[in-house]
Design a protein around this motif. Structure first.
Motif, PDB file in Angstrom:
ATOM      1  N   PRO A   1     -37.826  93.491  27.122  1.00 42.34           N
ATOM      2  CA  PRO A   1     -38.813  94.575  27.205  1.00 42.34           C
ATOM      3  C   PRO A   1     -38.394  95.776  26.359  1.00 42.34           C
ATOM      4  N   THR A   2     -39.365  96.510  25.906  1.00 43.31           N
ATOM      5  CA  THR A   2     -39.096  97.693  25.080  1.00 43.31           C
ATOM      6  C   THR A   2     -38.340  98.755  25.868  1.00 43.31           C
ATOM      7  N   HIS A   3     -38.717  98.916  27.135  1.00 48.88           N
ATOM      8  CA  HIS A   3     -38.084  99.923  28.002  1.00 48.88           C
ATOM      9  C   HIS A   3     -37.495  99.188  29.206  1.00 48.88           C
ATOM     10  N   PRO A   4     -36.202  98.860  29.153  1.00 44.67           N
ATOM     11  CA  PRO A   4     -35.599  98.012  30.194  1.00 44.67           C
ATOM     12  C   PRO A   4     -35.625  98.586  31.606  1.00 44.67           C
ATOM     13  N   ARG A   5     -35.752  99.895  31.751  1.00 43.07           N
ATOM     14  CA  ARG A   5     -35.778 100.468  33.103  1.00 43.07           C
ATOM     15  C   ARG A   5     -37.171 100.436  33.726  1.00 43.07           C
ATOM     16  N   LEU A   6     -38.202 100.119  32.926  1.00 42.56           N
ATOM     17  CA  LEU A   6     -39.558  99.977  33.459  1.00 42.56           C
ATOM     18  C   LEU A   6     -39.798  98.509  33.778  1.00 42.56           C
ATOM     19  N   ASP A   7     -40.495  98.222  34.884  1.00 37.86           N
ATOM     20  CA  ASP A   7     -40.811  96.829  35.182  1.00 37.86           C
ATOM     21  C   ASP A   7     -41.815  96.308  34.151  1.00 37.86           C
ATOM     22  N   SER A   8     -42.049  95.004  34.147  1.00 38.60           N
ATOM     23  CA  SER A   8     -42.881  94.384  33.112  1.00 38.60           C
ATOM     24  C   SER A   8     -44.309  94.927  33.126  1.00 38.60           C
ATOM     25  N   HIS A   9     -44.831  95.192  34.315  1.00 38.05           N
ATOM     26  CA  HIS A   9     -46.198  95.722  34.423  1.00 38.05           C
ATOM     27  C   HIS A   9     -46.286  97.090  33.752  1.00 38.05           C
ATOM     28  N   LEU A  10     -45.308  97.947  34.027  1.00 36.42           N
ATOM     29  CA  LEU A  10     -45.313  99.294  33.447  1.00 36.42           C
ATOM     30  C   LEU A  10     -45.061  99.250  31.944  1.00 36.42           C
ATOM     31  N   ASN A  11     -44.221  98.314  31.491  1.00 36.20           N
ATOM     32  CA  ASN A  11     -43.984  98.158  30.051  1.00 36.20           C
ATOM     33  C   ASN A  11     -45.283  97.844  29.327  1.00 36.20           C
ATOM     34  N   LYS A  12     -46.091  96.948  29.907  1.00 34.45           N
ATOM     35  CA  LYS A  12     -47.377  96.599  29.289  1.00 34.45           C
ATOM     36  C   LYS A  12     -48.290  97.818  29.224  1.00 34.45           C
ATOM     37  N   MET A  13     -48.223  98.669  30.238  1.00 33.58           N
ATOM     38  CA  MET A  13     -49.072  99.856  30.266  1.00 33.58           C
ATOM     39  C   MET A  13     -48.658 100.866  29.197  1.00 33.58           C
ATOM     40  N   VAL A  14     -47.356 101.134  29.062  1.00 30.90           N
ATOM     41  CA  VAL A  14     -46.921 102.156  28.103  1.00 30.90           C
ATOM     42  C   VAL A  14     -47.148 101.709  26.661  1.00 30.90           C
ATOM     43  N   GLU A  15     -47.217 100.398  26.427  1.00 24.69           N
ATOM     44  CA  GLU A  15     -47.521  99.914  25.074  1.00 24.69           C
ATOM     45  C   GLU A  15     -48.921 100.328  24.628  1.00 24.69           C
ATOM     46  N   GLN A  16     -49.794 100.639  25.584  1.00 28.21           N
ATOM     47  CA  GLN A  16     -51.183 100.991  25.267  1.00 28.21           C
ATOM     48  C   GLN A  16     -51.391 102.486  25.046  1.00 28.21           C
ATOM     49  N   ILE A  17     -50.352 103.292  25.300  1.00 28.54           N
ATOM     50  CA  ILE A  17     -50.480 104.739  25.124  1.00 28.54           C
ATOM     51  C   ILE A  17     -50.760 105.034  23.656  1.00 28.54           C
ATOM     52  N   GLY A  18     -51.777 105.837  23.419  1.00 31.52           N
ATOM     53  CA  GLY A  18     -52.161 106.169  22.055  1.00 31.52           C
ATOM     54  C   GLY A  18     -53.363 105.375  21.579  1.00 31.52           C
ATOM     55  N   SER A  19     -53.547 104.180  22.150  1.00 36.75           N
ATOM     56  CA  SER A  19     -54.693 103.363  21.728  1.00 36.75           C
ATOM     57  C   SER A  19     -55.810 103.362  22.777  1.00 36.75           C
ATOM     58  N   ARG A  20     -55.497 103.796  23.993  1.00 36.79           N
ATOM     59  CA  ARG A  20     -56.500 103.875  25.060  1.00 36.79           C
ATOM     60  C   ARG A  20     -56.314 105.179  25.810  1.00 36.79           C
ATOM     61  N   ARG A  21     -57.357 105.604  26.537  1.00 37.33           N
ATOM     62  CA  ARG A  21     -57.240 106.806  27.366  1.00 37.33           C
ATOM     63  C   ARG A  21     -56.251 106.550  28.502  1.00 37.33           C
ATOM     64  N   ALA A  22     -55.507 107.572  28.869  1.00 36.15           N
ATOM     65  CA  ALA A  22     -54.502 107.445  29.936  1.00 36.15           C
ATOM     66  C   ALA A  22     -55.143 106.959  31.234  1.00 36.15           C
ATOM     67  N   GLN A  23     -56.343 107.447  31.544  1.00 35.70           N
ATOM     68  CA  GLN A  23     -57.018 107.041  32.774  1.00 35.70           C
ATOM     69  C   GLN A  23     -57.377 105.549  32.742  1.00 35.70           C
ATOM     70  N   ASP A  24     -57.778 105.048  31.570  1.00 31.30           N
ATOM     71  CA  ASP A  24     -58.095 103.619  31.441  1.00 31.30           C
ATOM     72  C   ASP A  24     -56.841 102.763  31.604  1.00 31.30           C
ATOM     73  N   ILE A  25     -55.733 103.230  31.047  1.00 32.99           N
ATOM     74  CA  ILE A  25     -54.468 102.502  31.181  1.00 32.99           C
ATOM     75  C   ILE A  25     -54.050 102.473  32.651  1.00 32.99           C
ATOM     76  N   ALA A  26     -54.103 103.622  33.312  1.00 33.70           N
ATOM     77  CA  ALA A  26     -53.684 103.726  34.711  1.00 33.70           C
ATOM     78  C   ALA A  26     -54.538 102.849  35.615  1.00 33.70           C
ATOM     79  N   SER A  27     -55.801 102.666  35.251  1.00 32.48           N
ATOM     80  CA  SER A  27     -56.680 101.855  36.107  1.00 32.48           C
ATOM     81  C   SER A  27     -56.231 100.405  36.189  1.00 32.48           C
TER      82      SER A  27
END
Length: 103
Positions: A1-27
């Motif tokens: 994973p890109t960020h080893p301290r984040l679980d796999s679910h959270l890693n997938k979410m942070v990869e989307q930062i910048g390409s989607r709205r934060a609220q859409d990612i959080a959903s």
């Protein structure tokens, strides 16, 4: 994973930062409110400093233990939180499923 301290679910979410709205990612998180994601942060030390940091970035701190903090965290703060001094692991909170029984 890109960020080893984040679980796999959270890693997938942070990869989307910048390409989607934060609220859409959080959903996509198991539990979220707006752009905040429910997480458990495991810490080795610096609990007070970490709680202060969370409050300063708009997180909602729900529970504080000796070695953990449960909070609703802005998606955009997940990586800085994982990189914080004392942070061991950041995991999305998964709601429990009621037991299904057959009569």
């Amino acid at each position: 994973p890109t960020h080893p301290r984040l679980d796999s679910h959270l890693n997938k979410m942070v990869e989307q930062i910048g390409s989607r709205r934060a609220q859409d990612i959080a959903s996509n998180a198991p539990i979220s409110i707006g752009d905040l994601v429910a997480v458990t942060l495991r810490v080795s030390h610096n609990v007070t400093g970490t709680v202060d940091f969370l409050k300063s970035v708009g997180a909602i701190v729900a529970n504080i233990g000796i070695d953990y903090i449960e909070a609703y965290i802005p998606v955009t703060v997940l990586v800085p939180l994982a990189d914080k001094d004392g942070a061991l692991k950041v995991e999305a909170i998964i709601p429990s499923e009621p037991a299904v029984t057959d009569q």
